[in-house]
Design an enzyme around this catalytic site. Structure first.
Site, mmCIF file in Angstrom:
data_model
loop_
_atom_site.group_PDB
_atom_site.id
_atom_site.type_symbol
_atom_site.label_atom_id
_atom_site.label_comp_id
_atom_site.label_asym_id
_atom_site.label_seq_id
_atom_site.Cartn_x
_atom_site.Cartn_y
_atom_site.Cartn_z
ATOM 1 N N ASP A 141 -0.983 4.053 2.706
ATOM 2 C CA ASP A 141 -1.768 5.011 3.484
ATOM 3 C C ASP A 141 -1.678 4.617 4.945
ATOM 4 O O ASP A 141 -1.234 3.518 5.281
ATOM 5 C CB ASP A 141 -3.214 5.090 2.989
ATOM 6 N N ASP A 164 -4.734 8.311 -6.261
ATOM 7 C CA ASP A 164 -5.066 6.889 -6.124
ATOM 8 C C ASP A 164 -6.575 6.778 -5.957
ATOM 9 O O ASP A 164 -7.225 7.714 -5.488
ATOM 10 C CB ASP A 164 -4.382 6.266 -4.900
#
Length: 376
Positions: free
Chosen positions: A92, A271
């Protein structure tokens, strides 16, 4: 990166597909265990692959940038070599972590200045250097730098934030496309749809993100406190716009029920820290419902954690033993519970895929969500 759509469910928008990266194949729908600081907490890399069946894991740009730092990661040859995981990795962008540091960060057009939670040192993340940082970490899938808005969020703020995220995306793409991977394998950039819980903003953002024509797309800014029904509504709006021939990744989601409902709306990738974080506090997810292992009722229960199912071959540990470990704050308790929860999440994704390929997902999903939300 290549994406191959294999099947669509008859009664929902659920899809089964394959994503091919230089570090291996990902069969979707897929859940990505979160390895914030280069490790999925309490889980060996061998267990991730052999016991849990993980196909891709997530790393966190903010945390890895601060510790161990880019010098160490570059000398190691990237995160794959540093942590010994040879499958795909997604990083990320650090946008969510910066959002959560609301007391020690400032957001401007240039980027975000923030102070380290480790030593208070000052840092700047820009769309450009976040691309460079993720290149150095060595992820297969790199996320664009965005601002994650809180919930609830004022409409005007949400709109301005979304527009800035779009401007940042252009800068991310320019930087990404003008640089090369460091370690000899291909990397892919995913843009992120924002817009809080406003339908018109989500539509506009999805259209803008799709227009960049990247190899995959993500949806951010959900699962930040909004009711589940609003999450599903925004996901549906966005999935109706994002192209069908590219993977869709819903960031930071969620419970087993959330996963199944969002698969039905067209999401491919997920996720969340929930399976491991909740495991360390004694919450287990099972095919029959949710167990709080610290409750007195499990004290003398010597049955297996998933006794009525063929899900898990390892029947070594009983509910009573795990309760003892968690209450005693033994490290093994966190390991067993984390392994169980991640195994269950990956089993659920595998089972969803089987049902989609068989054309039986929708009915199975409706039956499972009732079971999975039940507290045992």
């Amino acid at each position: 990166m290549k994406f191959k759509l294999l099947a669509k469910d008859k009664l929902s928008k659920a899809r089964a597909a394959e994503i091919t990266t230089d570090h291996g194949l990902i069969q979707t729908p897929i859940f990505m265990p979160v390895g914030t600081a280069g490790t999925v907490k309490a889980i060996h890399q061998r267990e991730l692959k052999e016991d849990i069946g993980a196909q891709i894991i997530l790393g966190n740009t903010y945390h890895l940038y601060l510790r161990p730092g880019l010098d160490v990661l570059e000398k190691a040859g990237g995160l794959h070599r540093f942590n010994g995981w040879d499958g795909p990795i997604l990083t990320d962008s650090g946008g969510y972590q910066v959002y959560s540091l609301s007391e020690v960060r400032k957001i401007k057009e240039e980027g975000v200045t923030f102070r380290s939670h480790i030593d208070g040192s000052k840092h700047l993340f820009t769309p450009e250097n976040v691309m460079d940082i993720q290149r150095t970490i060595g992820a297969d899938i790199i996320m664009a730098f965005d601002e994650c808005t809180p919930y609830p969020c004022d409409y005007t703020y949400a709109r301005k934030s979304m527009e800035m995220t779009h401007r940042w995306l252009k800068r991310c793409c320019d930087r990404f496309d003008s640089t090369l991977p460091k370690y000899g394998y291909n990397q892919t950039l995913f843009p992120i749809v924002q817009g809080s819980t406003y339908k018109d903003l989500r539509l506009k953002s999805a259209e803008t993100i799709a227009s960049f024509n990247r190899e995959g797309n993500a949806i951010g800014g959900l699962s930040v406190g909004e009711p589940a029904e609003e999450m599903y509504e925004m996901t549906e709006v966005v999935c109706n716009v994002l192209p069908e021939d590219k993977p869709r990744y819903l960031m930071g989601v969620g419970t087993p029920v959330n996963l199944l409902e969002n698969i039905a709306l067209g999401i491919d990738m997920f996720d969340c820290v929930m399976p491991t974080r909740n495991a360390r506090n004694g919450m287990l997810f099972t095919s029959k419902g949710i167990i709080n292992i610290q409750n007195e009722k499990w004290k003398n229960d010597f049955s297996a954690l998933e006794e009525d199912s063929e899900l898990f071959a390892d029947k070594t540990y009983t509910k009573a033993y795990l309760r003892h470990l968690i209450q005693s704050k033994e490290i093994l308790g966190a390991q067993i519970a984390s392994l169980h929860n991640l195994h269950f999440y990956l089993w659920l994704m595998k089972e969803a895929r089987i049902k989609i390929l068989a054309g039986e997902f929708y009915e199975w999903k409706n039956k499972m969500v009732k079971q999975l939300a039940h507290r045992l």
